[in-house]
Write a protein that holds these residues in place. Structure first.
Motif, mmCIF file in Angstrom:
data_model
loop_
_atom_site.group_PDB
_atom_site.id
_atom_site.type_symbol
_atom_site.label_atom_id
_atom_site.label_comp_id
_atom_site.label_asym_id
_atom_site.label_seq_id
_atom_site.Cartn_x
_atom_site.Cartn_y
_atom_site.Cartn_z
ATOM 1 N N ASP A 1 42.215 12.785 66.815
ATOM 2 C CA ASP A 1 42.914 13.712 67.716
ATOM 3 C C ASP A 1 42.661 15.158 67.317
ATOM 4 O O ASP A 1 42.668 16.054 68.170
ATOM 5 C CB ASP A 1 44.420 13.437 67.687
ATOM 6 N N LEU A 2 42.462 15.383 66.022
ATOM 7 C CA LEU A 2 42.229 16.732 65.502
ATOM 8 C C LEU A 2 41.190 16.677 64.398
ATOM 9 O O LEU A 2 41.303 15.876 63.475
ATOM 10 C CB LEU A 2 43.541 17.325 64.968
ATOM 11 N N VAL A 3 40.188 17.534 64.502
ATOM 12 C CA VAL A 3 39.200 17.721 63.443
ATOM 13 C C VAL A 3 39.338 19.146 62.937
ATOM 14 O O VAL A 3 39.254 20.104 63.717
ATOM 15 C CB VAL A 3 37.761 17.470 63.934
ATOM 16 N N VAL A 4 39.561 19.299 61.634
ATOM 17 C CA VAL A 4 39.617 20.615 61.002
ATOM 18 C C VAL A 4 38.406 20.735 60.090
ATOM 19 O O VAL A 4 38.286 20.007 59.110
ATOM 20 C CB VAL A 4 40.920 20.802 60.201
ATOM 21 N N ASP A 5 37.494 21.647 60.425
ATOM 22 C CA ASP A 5 36.289 21.865 59.640
ATOM 23 C C ASP A 5 36.519 23.114 58.792
ATOM 24 O O ASP A 5 36.588 24.225 59.309
ATOM 25 C CB ASP A 5 35.089 22.054 60.562
ATOM 26 N N GLY B 1 40.710 15.547 72.368
ATOM 27 C CA GLY B 1 40.947 15.999 71.003
ATOM 28 C C GLY B 1 40.689 17.482 70.807
ATOM 29 O O GLY B 1 40.126 18.177 71.665
ATOM 30 N N THR B 2 41.107 17.975 69.642
ATOM 31 C CA THR B 2 41.007 19.395 69.304
ATOM 32 C C THR B 2 40.160 19.578 68.045
ATOM 33 O O THR B 2 40.306 18.840 67.072
ATOM 34 C CB THR B 2 42.402 19.997 69.052
ATOM 35 N N LEU B 3 39.283 20.560 68.097
ATOM 36 C CA LEU B 3 38.494 20.972 66.939
ATOM 37 C C LEU B 3 38.936 22.371 66.527
ATOM 38 O O LEU B 3 38.997 23.280 67.368
ATOM 39 C CB LEU B 3 37.009 20.988 67.281
ATOM 40 N N VAL B 4 39.249 22.555 65.248
ATOM 41 C CA VAL B 4 39.561 23.880 64.708
ATOM 42 C C VAL B 4 38.548 24.187 63.615
ATOM 43 O O VAL B 4 38.452 23.459 62.624
ATOM 44 C CB VAL B 4 40.993 23.957 64.141
#
Length: 323
Positions: A210-214, A232-235
């Motif tokens: 649901d969320l990827v934090v790079d 989903g969300t990418l930050v």
């Protein structure tokens, strides 16, 4: 007082220990006697002056405007300026200062908070920039809710170790991405699953989040999106590559431009450090939900080595400077 200064952009060797005048707290400012500070990637970029976009942003085109480096800090209040109501001399505080690689530094009142009672100064100095960045990536950029599945890329680093712990504190199922040497560390800070990127591609689409934090990689947007659920969300938190002009901001700019045309939410992050977030982090630290991970501690005179280690050593957690 002693401080780490530089007058030209360049490698860490341009940083040197020197006697400078002690700063004076202005209106709304607090003078802090620094006991410890920590190193974040911003120190490297402000030392080298790269990417050049940073110089154009007001940090000095040909030479650094601010001679003393360092942002994260923990120490005791030495004096307060006019209109300061939250602190008084003797208070133990942590937060961000102007030039924290020094015996004394000034900070805006709103950029400080009382030091967590269960941390020493070295541990506390590791928190502000990286933990606030992780918090804002999850809560503000990612709109994280309990029960969501989160992938943290760079989970063993300064921001990553905080992101794993905070995501768990918010009730998420967390998968951390790191190298073989750091898998045990990432599990120890609470990751439900760990992916060793030397053995497996976390963005091959086999698992979706649901969320990827790079937190500082250089994977292209197309690959990162493969790891997202349809909504989903990418930050993207920082990053390297992109050349000497715009650096890792190329991916953040790409995310901003692409996001309106796809089902995914694609976000970059410009983090800030403010009293309200530091106060929340203090609660989580004192409750035992978040604990800073310290890679190693350097004396003030060895800040150049600390900055070099940050750049080349792939530190596990945070690098701290003892003042």
């Amino acid at each position: 007082m002693k401080a780490i200064v530089h007058d030209t952009y360049g490698p860490p060797e341009v940083l040197r220990l020197e006697e400078v005048a002690r700063p004076v707290a202005g209106r709304g400012e607090v003078l802090v006697k620094i006991h410890a500070a920590s190193v974040d990637p911003g120190v490297w970029h402000l030392t080298t002056g790269r990417p050049y976009l940073l110089r154009a942003a007001g940090f000095g085109l040909r030479a650094p405007k601010a001679r003393v480096r360092g942002t994260d800090a923990a120490g005791r209040v030495e004096a307060v300026g006019p209109d300061v109501t939250r602190f008084r001399p003797g208070d133990e505080v942590y937060g961000t200062c102007k030039g924290s690689f020094a015996e004394y530094a000034c900070a805006k009142e709103d950029s400080l908070a009382p030091k967590p009672a269960n941390l020493d100064f070295e541990q506390a100095s590791a928190v502000p920039v990286s933990a606030c960045t992780a918090l804002q990536a999850l809560r503000d950029g990612g709109r994280l809710k309990s029960g969501r599945r989160v992938l943290v890329i760079g989970a063993s680093g300064g921001v990553g170790t905080f992101a794993v712990q905070l995501a768990k504190a918010f009730g998420a199922h967390v998968t951390g991405v790191c190298s073989t040497a750091n898998t045990d560390l990432v599990r120890s800070v609470g990751a439900d699953e760990v992916i060793d990127y030397t053995q497996e591609d976390p963005t091959d689409g086999a698992r979706r989040y649901d969320l990827v934090v790079d937190t500082g990689g250089n994977r292209p947007l197309a690959r990162l999106r493969r790891a997202l659920t349809p909504r989903g969300t990418l930050v993207i938190v920082g990053g390297e590559g992109g050349g000497k002009w715009i650096g890792g901001t190329n991916r953040e700019l790409g995310a901003l431009l692409l996001s309106p045309f796809v089902g995914h939410r694609l976000r970059g992050l410009v983090a800030t450090q403010r009293h309200s977030d530091l106060a929340l982090l203090t609660e989580l630290v004192e409750a035992g939900s978040v604990t800073p991970v310290i890679d190693r501690v350097y004396p003030l005179a060895d800040v150049p080595a600390a900055v070099q280690h940050l750049r080349e050593g792939h530190p596990r957690g945070k690098i701290v400077v003892r003042v």
